[in-house]
Motif scaffolding. Structure first.
Motif, mmCIF file in Angstrom:
data_model
loop_
_atom_site.group_PDB
_atom_site.id
_atom_site.type_symbol
_atom_site.label_atom_id
_atom_site.label_comp_id
_atom_site.label_asym_id
_atom_site.label_seq_id
_atom_site.Cartn_x
_atom_site.Cartn_y
_atom_site.Cartn_z
ATOM 1 N N VAL A 175 0.841 -1.200 0.000
ATOM 2 C CA VAL A 175 0.000 0.000 0.000
ATOM 3 C C VAL A 175 0.877 1.252 0.000
ATOM 4 O O VAL A 175 1.797 1.383 0.814
ATOM 5 N N SER A 176 0.591 2.190 -0.906
ATOM 6 C CA SER A 176 1.364 3.430 -0.977
ATOM 7 C C SER A 176 0.853 4.429 0.056
ATOM 8 O O SER A 176 -0.199 4.235 0.678
ATOM 9 N N ASP A 177 1.568 5.525 0.204
ATOM 10 C CA ASP A 177 1.152 6.559 1.158
ATOM 11 C C ASP A 177 0.155 7.535 0.546
ATOM 12 O O ASP A 177 -0.183 8.550 1.165
ATOM 13 N N ALA A 178 -0.323 7.220 -0.673
ATOM 14 C CA ALA A 178 -1.319 8.073 -1.336
ATOM 15 C C ALA A 178 -2.510 7.252 -1.800
ATOM 16 O O ALA A 178 -3.264 7.682 -2.676
ATOM 17 N N ALA A 179 -2.701 6.075 -1.205
ATOM 18 C CA ALA A 179 -3.660 5.125 -1.751
ATOM 19 C C ALA A 179 -5.100 5.601 -1.633
ATOM 20 O O ALA A 179 -5.875 5.518 -2.588
ATOM 21 N N VAL A 180 -5.509 6.073 -0.465
ATOM 22 C CA VAL A 180 -6.907 6.451 -0.237
ATOM 23 C C VAL A 180 -7.051 7.945 -0.532
ATOM 24 O O VAL A 180 -6.644 8.796 0.266
ATOM 25 N N PHE A 229 -8.192 -0.698 7.402
ATOM 26 C CA PHE A 229 -7.802 -2.063 7.043
ATOM 27 C C PHE A 229 -6.387 -2.126 6.480
ATOM 28 O O PHE A 229 -5.576 -2.964 6.897
ATOM 29 N N ALA A 230 -6.065 -1.270 5.528
ATOM 30 C CA ALA A 230 -4.769 -1.336 4.843
ATOM 31 C C ALA A 230 -4.090 0.022 4.933
ATOM 32 O O ALA A 230 -4.533 0.987 4.305
ATOM 33 N N ARG A 231 -3.008 0.089 5.677
ATOM 34 C CA ARG A 231 -2.300 1.335 5.920
ATOM 35 C C ARG A 231 -1.053 1.411 5.048
ATOM 36 O O ARG A 231 -0.564 0.393 4.550
ATOM 37 N N PRO A 232 -0.502 2.607 4.826
ATOM 38 C CA PRO A 232 0.724 2.724 4.026
ATOM 39 C C PRO A 232 1.820 1.798 4.545
ATOM 40 O O PRO A 232 2.081 1.736 5.749
ATOM 41 N N ALA A 277 -3.737 -4.740 -6.694
ATOM 42 C CA ALA A 277 -3.224 -4.794 -8.060
ATOM 43 C C ALA A 277 -2.104 -3.795 -8.314
ATOM 44 O O ALA A 277 -1.607 -3.692 -9.434
ATOM 45 N N GLY A 278 -1.707 -3.044 -7.272
ATOM 46 C CA GLY A 278 -0.568 -2.143 -7.404
ATOM 47 C C GLY A 278 -0.912 -0.739 -7.848
ATOM 48 O O GLY A 278 -0.013 0.023 -8.220
ATOM 49 N N TYR A 313 -11.387 -0.248 -3.702
ATOM 50 C CA TYR A 313 -10.124 0.298 -3.204
ATOM 51 C C TYR A 313 -9.155 -0.826 -2.847
ATOM 52 O O TYR A 313 -7.970 -0.794 -3.215
ATOM 53 N N ALA A 314 -9.644 -1.829 -2.104
ATOM 54 C CA ALA A 314 -8.760 -2.923 -1.706
ATOM 55 C C ALA A 314 -8.254 -3.699 -2.918
ATOM 56 O O ALA A 314 -7.073 -4.079 -2.974
#
Length: 671
Positions: free
Chosen positions: A42-47, A374-377, A310-311, A304-305
């Motif tokens: 997970v990137s630091d800009a995902a959400v 759920f999914a953090r950077p 998928a990157g 989102y997940a």
């Protein structure tokens, strides 16, 4: 004596029944989580979210605090198609409305208050490279905002070149070649000011108009032309996705497109971008059904997940505020058909229906919030799956050894009981449980177990687990690569891992990891593969104490077809209109003997592709399998001769080309 015997027997039966242990009911779904099957990190800009200059609440403290509470990591500005009429210096958009106090500095004030990052869309439609470069200078040199991500234009393919025109583009030449050439000029001017910024170019999303269409005078589709010219000059590709869906079940199937969508875009990047490895950002995402109610929340979390797995490094919901549309009732609650995450507090024209107070979160807001919890950077998504098609499962492994599992119950009427099992991970028995149910106005926190859960109807549930023991081990291997790929073999290589004494290579087969082998080196030759098949694999490292690392990032590759065969097939996309295409198939006899009667067989890679009609043969489709057999006049194919057959195919998602053709049961070389 007889009554006494009967009584004793009855007592014995009763005692036996009381002594019989009770058996737990069979769960509705069995969820498997496989920590060895690593996916993307997970990137630091995902959400992310979109913010528009016509939104009077842009940059306000109240909105910034709500977005921070939801875990939003990125905000996109100045808002979709407005970007191509917007001039940042005077905060104007000729032909459009700009709300007071929505200028760039107000926007950045909200971004900074929320602890987020910014993504800026430079005005391509009515702007210039110099205007964009001046914006970079103001943002990153004069104001030290450190804006990293910059897009060049919004949906420029909607400039009329393909017929539909909604995007402003004042360039005389509206072709993909002109856009790509200008993108290079923008990138050069902007990076001359700040070489650390990342530039994105606009692509079409596979399976979405005008993907695959070749307009008159172009050398190929939009993506092919744009990547070929501008790919080497930029850093990431931009996609938008509004997958539609007329009801819940229809909407929820759309996330099945994501794996193939990302696969096709990466293939295009690899093929056309001059060796440049571009990131992928989904900078607009929303739905046509349940936009403000629970279906929108469930879709948002699943999408989102899935995109993160998928990157895709940033996924940005459209929009923070948008305004009311046609009102309906969805899953027992009022849906305002509003693209916004937060209420705009407006009413219908006759004031018969009004939204809740300003900035009240709609259900998708909590879908994003649950995803961020759920999914953090820095977390790595890992493979999870469910036996129940109405229960979606995602999992993420954390650097501290914790594991998060997000479960989505897509049944609007019934709860689902779930049992959970784990491969490559041993959880402690207790779990923190986060739940957002239909009609809820907050995410609830309770306690539960790692091995079972009950999911309310139409709900999101996340389990936060701790490891049962030490998580120490060698570092995870780096990104593997595939080389020497043939129809039956490939060589997988990876960077060395500190502390490792050996490596194990696993293929992902659903939630099962199949070990291909182990080695003390950093490469492994895999054999006995199936032609024309896509494989995803991971490497894990072991140290001298037998401790296992995290899984490496995944490598996905596709085997080819036989280098030589008695037959060869060439499939050409002769014409494409966005949801269908004409396929032209050349069949060549490479043998020294004539072929007398033949049947060609191939399989569609997805469930959303379909044979519509065909010619020069007798065509049929069963399941995903398509067959065409000769007619009288082309029954024989002479040595070295080629015949042509054709078909019309339709699709409602990414149009992945068939990879393997067999002629009379024998695999052919694909040219």
């Amino acid at each position: 004596m007889r009554p006494t015997v009967v009584a004793l027997a009855a007592l014995a039966l009763t005692a036996s029944a009381l002594a019989t242990p009770a058996y737990a009911a069979e769960p509705d779904a069995r969820v498997t989580v496989n920590a060895r099957a690593g996916l993307a990190t997970v990137s630091d800009a995902a959400v992310g979210v979109n913010h528009a200059v016509w939104d009077s609440q842009l940059g306000t403290d109240a909105v910034a605090d709500l977005l921070k509470d939801a875990g939003v990591q990125l905000m996109r500005y100045p808002g979709g198609s407005y970007a191509d009429i917007y001039h940042w210096r005077d905060n104007t958009a000729p032909g459009g409305y700009v709300a007071p106090n929505t200028d760039f500095d107000h926007f950045m004030s909200g971004v900074n208050r929320a602890g987020a990052q910014a993504m800026i869309i430079a005005n391509y439609g009515g702007g210039t490279p110099q205007e964009a470069a001046d914006w970079v200078r103001y943002a990153n040199v004069e104001k030290n905002y450190g804006v990293k991500y910059w897009e060049i234009g919004n949906e420029i393919y909607g400039n009329g070149h393909y017929g539909s025109a909604w995007e402003n583009d004042e360039h005389a030449d509206k072709s993909p070649a002109a856009y790509a050439t200008n993108v290079k000029a923008y990138a050069e001017a902007m990076k001359a000011v700040d070489p650390t910024i990342k530039i994105g170019l606009v692509l079409t999303t596979p399976g979405n108009w005008p993907d695959g269409i070749v307009a008159g005078g172009d050398d190929g589709s939009w993506n092919k032309v744009v990547l070929s010219i501008a790919g080497p000059s930029v850093d990431f590709a931009i996609l938008h996705w509004y997958p539609g869906g007329s009801n819940g079940p229809d909407l929820f199937t759309k996330t099945e497109h994501i794996t193939d969508m990302a696969w096709l875009v990466r293939k295009q990047i690899d093929q056309y971008a001059g060796g440049r490895k571009l990131g992928i950002a989904m900078t607009e995402l929303n739905t046509d059904f349940g936009r403000n109610t629970q279906p929108g929340a469930l879709f948002a979390a699943d999408a989102y997940a899935s995109l993160m797995a998928a990157g895709v490094f940033s996924i940005d919901w459209w929009n923070v505020h948008n305004g009311m549309g046609t009102v309906s009732t969805v899953a027992g609650h009022t849906d305002y058909n509003d693209f916004g995450l937060l209420s705009s507090a407006n009413c219908t024209e006759d004031n018969s229906v009004c939204q809740p107070p300003l900035n009240t979160p709609f259900a998708p807001y909590f879908g994003l919030s649950m995803t961020a919890k759920f999914a953090r950077p820095g977390d790595q998504l890992i493979r999870a799956g469910s036996t129940d098609p109405l229960v979606k499962a995602h999992a993420a492994r954390r650097a501290n050894g914790d594991l998060a599992v997000m479960l989505i119950n897509q049944d609007p009427a019934a709860a689902r009981t779930v049992s959970l099992s784990y491969a490559g991970y041993s959880p402690a028995s207790a779990a923190q449980v986060l739940t957002f149910g239909n009609g809820d106005t907050a995410i609830a926190t309770t306690t539960g177990t790692a091995t079972s859960a009950t999911l309310p109807p139409y709900s999101l549930t996340t389990l936060i687990l701790h490891p049962s023991g030490s998580v120490a081990g060698p570092a995870a291997p780096g990104q593997p690569t595939a080389s020497a790929v043939t129809d039956r073999a490939a060589t997988i290589s990876w960077p060395a891992s500190s502390g490792a004494v050996k490596y194990e290579l696993y293929r992902q087969n659903g939630t099962t990891s199949e070990q291909w082998g182990e080695t003390t080196g950093t490469s492994f030759a895999v054999g006995n593969l199936t032609p024309g098949t896509r494989y995803t694999a991971n490497v894990v490292a072991r140290d001298g104490a037998g401790r296992v690392s995290w899984a490496s990032p995944p490598i996905t590759f596709q085997t080819g077809t036989p280098a030589s065969s008695d037959c060869a097939v060439t499939l050409t996309d002769a014409s494409n209109w966005g949801n269908g295409f004409v396929g032209s198939v050349d069949i060549t006899n490479n043998d020294t003997n004539a072929i007398d009667s033949w049947t060609l067989t191939f399989s569609w890679p997805t469930t959303w592709q379909q044979l519509s009609s065909g010619w020069n043969g007798t065509w049929s489709q069963t399941g995903r399998t398509v067959k065409v057999s000769n007619v009288d006049w082309n029954q024989k194919i002479a040595p070295g001769a080629t015949i042509n057959v054709g078909f019309v195919g339709s699709y409602s998602g990414p149009n992945v080309a068939p990879t393997l053709f067999t002629l009379n049961g024998k695999p052919c070389t694909t040219r």
